[in-house]
Scaffold this active site. Structure first.
Site, PDB file in Angstrom:
ATOM      1  N   ASN A   1     -10.740  12.276  14.510  1.00 35.42           N
ATOM      2  CA  ASN A   1     -10.278  11.672  13.256  1.00 35.42           C
ATOM      3  C   ASN A   1     -10.580  12.557  12.061  1.00 35.42           C
ATOM      4  OD1 ASN A   1      -9.260   9.519  14.590  1.00 35.42           O
ATOM      5  ND2 ASN A   1     -10.625   7.981  13.705  1.00 35.42           N
TER       6      ASN A   1
ATOM      7  N   ASP B   1      13.217   7.354 -26.322  1.00 37.38           N
ATOM      8  CA  ASP B   1      13.565   7.397 -27.737  1.00 37.38           C
ATOM      9  C   ASP B   1      14.504   8.576 -27.964  1.00 37.38           C
ATOM     10  OD1 ASP B   1      11.757   9.397 -27.332  1.00 37.38           O
ATOM     11  OD2 ASP B   1      10.453   8.901 -29.005  1.00 37.38           O
TER      12      ASP B   1
ATOM     13  N   ALA C   1     -11.438   4.441  16.109  1.00 38.65           N
ATOM     14  CA  ALA C   1     -10.133   5.019  16.408  1.00 38.65           C
ATOM     15  C   ALA C   1      -9.040   4.439  15.521  1.00 38.65           C
ATOM     16  CB  ALA C   1      -9.796   4.786  17.879  1.00 38.65           C
TER      17      ALA C   1
ATOM     18  N   GLU D   1      -9.764   7.287   8.575  1.00 37.01           N
ATOM     19  CA  GLU D   1     -10.802   7.567   7.579  1.00 37.01           C
ATOM     20  C   GLU D   1     -10.287   8.425   6.424  1.00 37.01           C
ATOM     21  OE1 GLU D   1     -12.912   6.897  11.488  1.00 37.01           O
ATOM     22  OE2 GLU D   1     -11.140   7.962  10.788  1.00 37.01           O
TER      23      GLU D   1
END
Length: 889
Positions: free
Chosen positions: A711, A321, A275, A279
């Site tokens: 998840n 430049d 939990a 991931e």
């Protein structure tokens, strides 16, 4: 001829036939291909293995081992699947980014013309070898180091090696063998560009044994550090791991002290680990950066390293430049000074001087005393000296009959320009057997050969006072940053007179300027609004640099000349008392600076805590590009070495593209903060739900596979949608974010905890009602908790608004990817309920109708209360941020 033939004799090459194919093959075997060794790309194995070197992977791997130990194979395999999905996605993105740069290098491979076996042949540049007779002409890039033995009006732009913007005139005999590059006019160097004339040279060095190759090896030896984003994400990952380990240890120790089963405690600890770990963090971060890379590619910006985009977003100092970045890298006539008038361009066609005899004579000289090639229809294909191209462009714009003048006044002779005479003269056939002389060059040299000047009333004697006045005009134009040429003519009674380039009639001065890019001024204005300091660092003349700086509003007339510091002043300036140092920090233009001094400038600003971006195109810029936090190379006029050293390559060489990259970097960092806040708040809610439910509502907690499934949904799809948002239109109206600030600031952690507590309270409340008010079984209550948490997390995505932004004006709400992600996630959640194999794997049981209310109610509560909470906290953060200074000192 003995001097000229020395390189041929040394190489054993015939000037008439060159090498034979057999000799060329043998030498190619001996000396190797004519290729500067680019930094070798990482192997696919190393790129793949790097995806597994993460603290998140270590923790997830440990959770998988515990699952296998307790014979929960489904959970173990599910965790391993997440690890490998993450690794292969990251590998694919990195490998594609690396392949795109390799493809760019292959597209840039050039060809070269050589003389072999008496015939001119075009070969791939990497097939040249020592002893080849190399043929060069205007418009070509020199393919190898070589020594000249024959040439005609040959001029080479060596700015890629020396930084000198004007072409170098090549000449014989040879100079000192160990002289500096700029003092070897008899040699050609790999990577330089021929701008005028033709030449033949024998190749003396190929590949790494060239001046270009030597610098490449120096650049490759420099170290490159991780970008701020990489460090921040690694720090965040470590924080989450420590939080996970700490919570798991406390939970297990507390449970053991209460006499609970070690098996059940370890099982719950695995759930906590799963939990707590987001991931999708590395996946979403990589994809967000990759999407930003694609957006920048559409703006002509090639990103070599994904994390470099975000770093550019935190940049607060840009060294740029001048030539080609702020200017168009092409000379244009700015002023024409005649005896009777001074003309500024663009010129009104109705100006009375346009039709004057003096102006028409000046245009005639500009056309005849000229070796460039130019056509208005194909202006980009012009060849030759930039000043001569500009003169032809002036004549065409004025409506002068250029082809007619060249046809009726055929050239009889030429005195080419060289550093001794500092002028060029051409002799042309005139009518009635006369000859016409056209001359251009430095004002003081042309004046020495003039005896009269052309005025509105015709040719008049040139007095001493008038000569001095013309020299003052030339000096004034030079001090304003313009390059000047003087023009004169003479009509001879016969074509065959000696010393025909004398007793000239003075016509006037032509002053040139490389015009600024039209998009630069708005881009610099955007930098000022964004709190970004832009500094010019150039090898050009201080007056020229200051003029361009004022034209693009990098400096103003009120700044005075003190706004410019030269390379010669730098060492003393930095060692003097505080007042001199203060002048340094107020400087906006650094002129006549060397490559080593560019490195010093970058280092000084980095030591003050700034994130520095540096633009460059030449080999001499490569060390500074490597040293800068973000090196930006020019793709059109830049060298391969500069591209290798840089993190970004601009295909259009435009400063506006740098600003677009800065804006995209800021958008990406804002998106990353949003999805990280979303991930952390969602994962914290999972930790609190698992912990609280196990203690307060026994038997109703979430299972490891359920957490892992949630998840996979919320850590990837909604977070990814947040990561690829287009961002706010006001992102460039704020100062850069502090480079050392973490992705999750203290205020973000407080906000994440508040969101997580809100979700936990809502879910536990409805779960309590499900168990004790509506009498649902523990299995049904578990399903309600599972779907309720999923719904709450999905609607929580709309809480990721900008500072004080109401829901109706939220750019998250307008993000089409968010709606697609929510639809996909909702479909997958429904699939777990209606697909038998999935609901059995997830331990889902059939639910009564009241369960729908128990699932939707906490999700709506999280959205409404989250909007109120976020609005209040963000308004407080906004007031705090507004009180801070805009630019770091």
């Amino acid at each position: 001829m003995a001097e000229l033939a020395a390189p041929l004799v040394a190489s054993g090459t015939s000037p008439a036939t060159g090498l034979t194919e057999a000799e060329a093959r043998a030498r190619l075997q001996q000396y190797g291909p004519n290729a500067v060794d680019a930094q070798p790309p990482e192997s696919w194995v190393r790129v793949l293995l790097r995806q597994f070197r993460s603290v998140i992977v270590v923790v997830l791997g440990g959770a998988a081992l515990f699952s296998f130990f307790f014979q929960d194979y489904a959970e173990g395999y599910a965790i391993l699947a997440v690890i490998f999905i993450n690794a292969f996605l990251g590998f694919g993105l990195e490998w594609n980014a690396q392949a795109s740069m390799t493809a760019l290098r292959r597209m840039g491979q050039a060809t070269a013309r050589v003389l072999r076996e008496g015939q001119v042949r075009a070969l791939p540049a990497d097939q040249l070898t020592v002893g080849d007779v190399l043929l060069v002409e205007a418009g070509e890039v020199v393919a190898a180091d070589a020594e000249l033995f024959e040439m005609q009006q040959l001029q080479v732009n060596e700015s890629a090696l020396t930084g000198e913007s004007m072409p170098v005139e090549k000449r014989l005999p040879a100079g000192e063998p160990n002289a500096a590059l700029a003092e070897q006019p008899h040699r050609l160097f790999k990577g330089t560009a021929v701008v005028n004339g033709t030449g033949r040279a024998v190749v003396t060095g190929v590949g790494s044994n060239t001046q270009l190759g030597a610098i490449v090896h120096l650049v490759q030896g420099a170290e490159r550090t991780a970008t701020p984003l990489e460090a921040k994400l690694n720090h965040l990952a470590r924080q989450l791991v420590f939080i996970t380990i700490g919570l798991a240890v406390l939970f297990v120790v507390g449970g053991l002290l209460q006499g609970k089963s070690a098996y059940s405690l370890l099982k719950t600890a695995i759930v906590l680990a799963v939990a707590a770990i987001p991931e999708g963090l590395s996946i979403v971060a990589t994809l967000a950066l990759a999407y930003g890379m694609l957006r920048l590619a559409r703006r002509s910006v090639l990103v070599k390293r994904l994390a470099a985009v975000e770093t550019l977003g935190s940049t607060d100092v840009i060294f740029t430049d001048k030539t080609g970045t702020l200017t168009q890298n092409q000379m244009a006539v700015d002023t024409v000074r005649l005896s009777e008038a001074s003309l500024r361009f663009p010129l009104d066609a109705a100006h009375p001087a346009v039709t004057s005899e003096s102006y028409q004579l000046l245009l005639r000289v500009a056309v005849l005393c000229n070796n460039a090639s130019y056509s208005p229809a194909e202006a980009e294909a012009a060849l030759g000296d930039p000043l001569e191209v500009a003169l032809l462009a002036l004549a065409h714009q004025a409506g002068f009959d250029v082809p007619g003048a060249l046809e009726t006044a055929s050239r009889l002779a030429e005195l080419p320009f060289n550093s001794d005479t500092r002028l060029m003269a051409t002799l042309h056939r005139h009518h009635h057997g006369q000859a016409w002389v056209a001359v251009k060059g430095a004002a003081e040299e042309v004046l020495r050969h003039c005896t009269q000047q052309h005025t509105a009333t015709g040719a008049q004697p040139l007095a001493v006072a008038e000569r001095a006045e013309w020299l003052l005009h030339a000096e004034h134009l030079a001090q304003t940053g313009l390059r000047t040429l003087a023009l004169a003519y003479r009509i001879l009674p016969a074509e065959d007179q000696p010393d025909w380039a004398h007793e000239l009639t003075w016509l006037g001065l032509v002053a040139f300027l490389d015009p600024p890019r039209p998009e630069v001024i708005p881009a610099l204005d955007a930098c000022r609004r964004a709190g970004i300091l832009v500094l010019m660092a150039t090898g050009d003349h201080p007056a020229t640099a200051l003029t361009v700086a004022r034209q693009v509003h990098l400096a103003t007339d009120g700044d005075g000349d003190n706004v410019v510091v030269t390379g010669a002043e730098l060492p003393d300036l930095l060692t003097q008392p505080h007042g001199a140092a203060a002048r340094f920090w107020q400087t906006r233009v650094f002129a006549r600076v060397s490559p080593a001094q560019k490195l010093d400038l970058i280092r000084l600003y980095q030591e003050q805590g700034h994130i520095v971006a540096m633009t460059g195109d030449g080999v001499n810029d490569a060390p500074a590009l490597k040293k800068a936090d973000i090196g930006v190379a020019m793709g059109q006029r830049g060298t391969q070495v500069a591209s290798e050293a840089a993190a970004l390559v601009l295909r259009d060489d435009s400063f506006a593209s740098i600003v677009a990259a800065v804006e995209q970097g800021r958008i990406i960092f804002t998106n990353i903060r949003r999805f990280v806040l979303y991930l952390v708040s969602c994962n914290l809610s999972e930790i609190l739900v698992v912990t609280a439910s196990s203690m307060l509502l026994p038997g109703a907690g979430l299972l490891p596979l359920q957490i892992l499934f949630l998840n996979l949904l919320t850590d990837v799809f909604p977070a990814l949608a947040l990561g690829v948002g287009k961002g706010s239109a006001t992102v460039m109206n704020h100062r850069p974010h502090e480079p050392q600030a973490p992705v999750m600031r203290p205020g973000d952690w407080r906000l994440a905890v508040a969101y997580a507590s809100l979700m936990t309270a809502a879910l536990l409340g409805t779960n309590y009602l499900a168990r004790y008010r509506f009498g649902l079984s523990p299995e049904a209550a578990n399903a309600v908790l599972f779907y309720g948490l999923g719904a709450a997390q999905l609607l929580h995505v709309f809480n990721m608004a900008g500072i004080g932004t109401p829901l109706r004006a939220n750019d998250v709400l307008r993000n089409q990817f968010v709606w697609l992600a929510l639809g996909l996630c909702a479909g997958l959640l429904l699939l777990t309920y209606y697909q038998p194999a999935l609901h059995e794997l997830m331990s889902i049981v059939p639910l009564p109708p009241v369960a729908l209310l128990l699932i939707v109610a906490p999700a709506v509560a999280v959205l409404v209360l989250g909007q109120l909470l976020g609005h209040a906290l963000r308004r407080w953060q906004h007031r705090t941020a507004a009180a801070a200074p805009v630019v770091r000192s």
